[in-house]
Design a protein around this motif. Structure first.
Motif, mmCIF file in Angstrom:
data_model
loop_
_atom_site.group_PDB
_atom_site.id
_atom_site.type_symbol
_atom_site.label_atom_id
_atom_site.label_comp_id
_atom_site.label_asym_id
_atom_site.label_seq_id
_atom_site.Cartn_x
_atom_site.Cartn_y
_atom_site.Cartn_z
ATOM 1 N N SER A 10 0.804 -1.235 0.000
ATOM 2 C CA SER A 10 0.000 0.000 0.000
ATOM 3 C C SER A 10 0.825 1.267 0.000
ATOM 4 C CB SER A 10 -0.915 0.004 1.228
ATOM 5 O OG SER A 10 -0.136 -0.107 2.406
ATOM 6 N N ARG A 11 2.062 1.183 0.490
ATOM 7 C CA ARG A 11 2.880 2.404 0.611
ATOM 8 C C ARG A 11 4.309 2.108 0.151
ATOM 9 N NH1 ARG A 11 3.945 3.899 5.772
ATOM 10 N NH2 ARG A 11 3.020 2.132 6.849
ATOM 11 N N ILE A 13 7.876 1.281 -1.152
ATOM 12 C CA ILE A 13 8.417 0.382 -2.177
ATOM 13 C C ILE A 13 7.326 -0.557 -2.695
ATOM 14 C CG2 ILE A 13 10.049 -1.517 -2.554
ATOM 15 C CD1 ILE A 13 11.927 -0.110 -0.502
ATOM 16 N N GLN A 33 -1.374 -3.765 6.467
ATOM 17 C CA GLN A 33 -1.730 -4.167 7.831
ATOM 18 C C GLN A 33 -2.843 -3.324 8.433
ATOM 19 O OE1 GLN A 33 1.447 -4.027 10.748
ATOM 20 N NE2 GLN A 33 0.316 -5.349 12.129
ATOM 21 N N SER A 34 -2.731 -1.988 8.367
ATOM 22 C CA SER A 34 -3.697 -1.178 9.123
ATOM 23 C C SER A 34 -4.094 0.138 8.464
ATOM 24 C CB SER A 34 -3.122 -0.872 10.515
ATOM 25 O OG SER A 34 -1.879 -0.223 10.382
ATOM 26 N N ASN A 35 -3.265 0.692 7.603
ATOM 27 C CA ASN A 35 -3.525 2.027 7.068
ATOM 28 C C ASN A 35 -4.480 1.933 5.865
ATOM 29 O OD1 ASN A 35 -3.339 4.533 5.752
ATOM 30 N ND2 ASN A 35 -1.231 4.850 6.440
ATOM 31 N N ASP A 59 -2.296 -9.111 8.756
ATOM 32 C CA ASP A 59 -0.959 -8.994 9.330
ATOM 33 C C ASP A 59 -0.165 -10.227 8.903
ATOM 34 O OD1 ASP A 59 1.282 -9.118 10.941
ATOM 35 O OD2 ASP A 59 0.229 -8.667 12.807
ATOM 36 N N VAL A 60 0.895 -10.025 8.133
ATOM 37 C CA VAL A 60 1.644 -11.175 7.591
ATOM 38 C C VAL A 60 2.256 -12.053 8.682
ATOM 39 C CG1 VAL A 60 2.224 -10.088 5.356
ATOM 40 C CG2 VAL A 60 3.804 -9.849 7.297
ATOM 41 N N ASN A 88 7.350 -8.184 0.774
ATOM 42 C CA ASN A 88 7.882 -6.829 0.932
ATOM 43 C C ASN A 88 7.569 -6.221 2.301
ATOM 44 O OD1 ASN A 88 8.614 -3.972 -0.142
ATOM 45 N ND2 ASN A 88 6.476 -3.773 0.527
ATOM 46 N N SER A 140 14.873 -7.808 1.119
ATOM 47 C CA SER A 140 15.787 -7.818 2.264
ATOM 48 C C SER A 140 16.295 -6.397 2.472
ATOM 49 C CB SER A 140 16.911 -8.819 1.986
ATOM 50 O OG SER A 140 17.825 -8.851 3.049
ATOM 51 N N TYR A 154 16.486 -5.947 13.038
ATOM 52 C CA TYR A 154 16.230 -5.794 11.599
ATOM 53 C C TYR A 154 17.314 -6.491 10.765
ATOM 54 C CZ TYR A 154 14.978 -3.040 7.365
ATOM 55 O OH TYR A 154 14.596 -2.627 6.109
ATOM 56 N N LYS A 158 16.573 -9.557 8.217
ATOM 57 C CA LYS A 158 16.856 -9.428 6.784
ATOM 58 C C LYS A 158 17.951 -10.395 6.337
ATOM 59 C CE LYS A 158 13.861 -6.160 5.801
ATOM 60 N NZ LYS A 158 12.702 -6.441 4.953
ATOM 61 N N GLY A 185 19.491 -0.189 -0.364
ATOM 62 C CA GLY A 185 20.133 0.702 0.614
ATOM 63 C C GLY A 185 19.087 1.674 1.118
ATOM 64 N N ILE A 187 16.203 4.095 0.653
ATOM 65 C CA ILE A 187 15.172 4.416 -0.338
ATOM 66 C C ILE A 187 14.188 5.402 0.307
ATOM 67 C CG2 ILE A 187 13.393 3.454 -1.877
ATOM 68 C CD1 ILE A 187 16.222 2.290 -2.427
ATOM 69 N N THR A 189 11.132 6.589 1.521
ATOM 70 C CA THR A 189 9.772 6.140 1.869
ATOM 71 C C THR A 189 9.475 6.623 3.289
ATOM 72 O OG1 THR A 189 10.448 4.091 2.938
ATOM 73 C CG2 THR A 189 10.108 3.982 0.552
ATOM 74 N N THR A 192 12.057 5.680 6.011
ATOM 75 C CA THR A 192 13.342 6.386 6.176
ATOM 76 C C THR A 192 13.146 7.879 6.462
ATOM 77 O OG1 THR A 192 13.422 6.555 3.760
ATOM 78 C CG2 THR A 192 14.734 4.816 4.766
HETATM 79 N N1 LIG Z 1 12.980 2.305 2.664
HETATM 80 C C1 LIG Z 1 14.193 1.807 2.710
HETATM 81 O O1 LIG Z 1 15.186 2.538 2.717
HETATM 82 C C2 LIG Z 1 14.406 0.321 2.731
HETATM 83 C C3 LIG Z 1 15.711 -0.152 2.639
HETATM 84 C C4 LIG Z 1 15.945 -1.518 2.651
HETATM 85 C C5 LIG Z 1 14.888 -2.386 2.760
HETATM 86 N N2 LIG Z 1 13.626 -1.911 2.876
HETATM 87 C C6 LIG Z 1 12.541 -2.881 2.989
HETATM 88 O O2 LIG Z 1 11.617 -2.662 1.954
HETATM 89 C C7 LIG Z 1 10.308 -3.038 2.395
HETATM 90 C C8 LIG Z 1 9.347 -1.887 2.179
HETATM 91 O O3 LIG Z 1 9.819 -0.780 2.924
HETATM 92 P P1 LIG Z 1 9.186 0.685 2.794
HETATM 93 O O4 LIG Z 1 10.283 1.623 3.063
HETATM 94 O O5 LIG Z 1 8.391 0.793 1.570
HETATM 95 O O6 LIG Z 1 8.212 0.666 4.087
HETATM 96 P P2 LIG Z 1 6.974 1.586 4.463
HETATM 97 O O7 LIG Z 1 6.908 2.789 3.601
HETATM 98 O O8 LIG Z 1 7.061 1.735 5.946
HETATM 99 O O9 LIG Z 1 5.698 0.643 4.097
HETATM 100 C C9 LIG Z 1 5.552 -0.554 4.789
HETATM 101 C C10 LIG Z 1 4.413 -1.346 4.189
HETATM 102 O O10 LIG Z 1 4.399 -2.632 4.836
HETATM 103 C C11 LIG Z 1 3.117 -2.836 5.424
HETATM 104 N N3 LIG Z 1 3.290 -3.670 6.612
HETATM 105 C C12 LIG Z 1 4.125 -3.473 7.661
HETATM 106 N N4 LIG Z 1 3.985 -4.473 8.536
HETATM 107 C C13 LIG Z 1 3.063 -5.319 8.023
HETATM 108 C C14 LIG Z 1 2.491 -6.533 8.480
HETATM 109 N N5 LIG Z 1 2.852 -7.097 9.648
HETATM 110 N N6 LIG Z 1 1.556 -7.132 7.704
HETATM 111 C C15 LIG Z 1 1.176 -6.586 6.525
HETATM 112 N N7 LIG Z 1 1.693 -5.436 6.045
HETATM 113 C C16 LIG Z 1 2.620 -4.820 6.801
HETATM 114 C C17 LIG Z 1 2.579 -1.456 5.698
HETATM 115 O O11 LIG Z 1 1.155 -1.497 5.828
HETATM 116 P P3 LIG Z 1 0.341 -0.272 6.529
HETATM 117 O O12 LIG Z 1 0.320 0.847 5.515
HETATM 118 O O13 LIG Z 1 -1.009 -0.817 6.800
HETATM 119 O O14 LIG Z 1 1.103 0.105 7.750
HETATM 120 C C18 LIG Z 1 3.047 -0.746 4.412
HETATM 121 O O15 LIG Z 1 2.213 -1.097 3.328
HETATM 122 C C19 LIG Z 1 10.459 -3.444 3.864
HETATM 123 O O16 LIG Z 1 10.603 -4.841 3.962
HETATM 124 C C20 LIG Z 1 11.742 -2.765 4.273
HETATM 125 O O17 LIG Z 1 12.359 -3.425 5.357
HETATM 126 C C21 LIG Z 1 13.353 -0.576 2.864
#
Ligand SMILES: NC(=O)c1ccc[n+]([C@@H]2O[C@H](COP(=O)([O-])OP(=O)(O)OC[C@H]3O[C@@H](n4cnc5c(N)ncnc54)[C@H](OP(=O)(O)O)[C@@H]3O)[C@@H](O)[C@H]2O)c1
Length: 243
Positions: A10-11, A13, A33-35, A59-60, A88, A140, A154, A158, A185, A187, A189, A192
């Motif tokens: 939903s949000r 990546i 999960q909730s938003n 909730d995964v 993801n 990851s 974390y 990962k 690295g 990203i 969102t 971060t």
């Molecule tokens: N951003 C970075 O720099 C970065 C770097 C390396 C890896 N990653 C990885 O890339 C992935 C996406 O990250 P992001 O930055 O896009 O995160 P984000 O913007 O915080 O979005 C997280 C998403 O995951 C959902 N979510 C979280 N916990 C969940 C659960 N238990 N069950 C179902 N859905 C769940 C959230 O749903 P809700 O909207 O309902 O909360 C939201 O859709 C993650 O695995 C993160 O660890 C991110």
């Protein structure tokens, strides 16, 4: 019909991945999960752009919620299955280890690793028969390769996901299913947005944070037929910020 399921779609990546896969002509199921508001906006955007999307809230890390949601989906889609799974959904609860409480540890580990386990085990049952094939992509992190201070939970989650990726790739390769991990690295969102971007960007040779769309483009390639011979890999996407 073949569908793609993107957890945490939903949000950030995950949203970019859903948009990209739908632009490739694939109907996408957006888990979150909730938003609700963000999820509905993402679903509407995909439809406005001519794609097909539906929401699946669970909730995964909760086996009962995963099974209930997928049972309902399968009942409503008797002729369909998921040929693409993008694991993801992820969370950060950063803290130094000696101060970390049980919930900070368990929530992060469980979302990444139990989420991977519950979803992947279940969806493989539909990819493997008659060599239908499939694509599993696990998101990851650089943190899982390098280890980052304040992120023992974390980094462990990962890194664990990378081990599972490599093991599973060997289990299912003969059934036409590929399993790969992507290690982003920094990203841009919600995850971060609380970080000190000004300081961190100095560490990145490319000189900026990555965009969710850049990760989505890599997912799109791994999903494509051209990537059929790539499996068990971990692909870095980090602007040169290596260990
Ligand atoms: N951003 C970075 O720099 C970065 C770097 C390396 C890896 N990653 C990885 O890339 C992935 C996406 O990250 P992001 O930055 O896009 O995160 P984000 O913007 O915080 O979005 C997280 C998403 O995951 C959902 N979510 C979280 N916990 C969940 C659960 N238990 N069950 C179902 N859905 C769940 C959230 O749903 P809700 O909207 O309902 O909360 C939201 O859709 C993650 O695995 C993160 O660890 C991110």
């Amino acid at each position: 019909m073949k569908y793609a399921l993107v957890t945490g779609g939903s949000r950030g990546i995950g949203k970019a991945i859903c948009l990209k896969l739908s632009q490739m002509g694939m109907p996408v199921v957006i888990n979150y999960q909730s938003n609700d508001k963000s999820a509905q906006e993402t679903c509407e955007l995909i439809k406005q752009l001519g794609g097909a999307a539906e929401l699946l809230k669970f909730d995964v890390s909760d086996k009962e919620q995963v099974d209930n949601a997928l049972n309902t989906w399968e009942d409503n889609h008797p002729d369909d299955y998921f040929s693409v799974l993008v694991n993801n959904a992820g969370k950060r609860h950063d803290n130094v280890l000696f101060m970390m409480d049980d919930s900070e540890w368990n929530d992060v580990i469980s979302t990444t690793l139990n989420g991977f386990f519950y979803l992947t085990r279940r969806l493989l049952k539909h990819m493997m028969p008659r060599r239908r094939g499939g694509r599993i992509i696990n998101i990851s992190s650089l943190s899982g390769i390098k280890g980052l201070p304040g992120q023992c939970n974390y980094s462990a989650a990962k890194a664990g996901l990378i081990g599972a990726t490599k093991a599973l790739a060997q289990e299912v390769a003969s059934r036409g299913v590929t399993v790969n991990a992507i290690a982003p690295g920094f990203i841009e969102t919600d995850m971060t947005k609380d970080l000190s971007k000004e300081d961190l960007v100095k560490l990145v040779p490319v000189g900026r944070f990555g965009k969710p769309e850049e990760v989505a483009a890599l997912v799109a390639f791994l999903v494509s037929d051209e990537a059929a011979y790539i499996t068990g890999e971990v692909i870095n996407i980090n602007g040169g910020l290596h260990t």
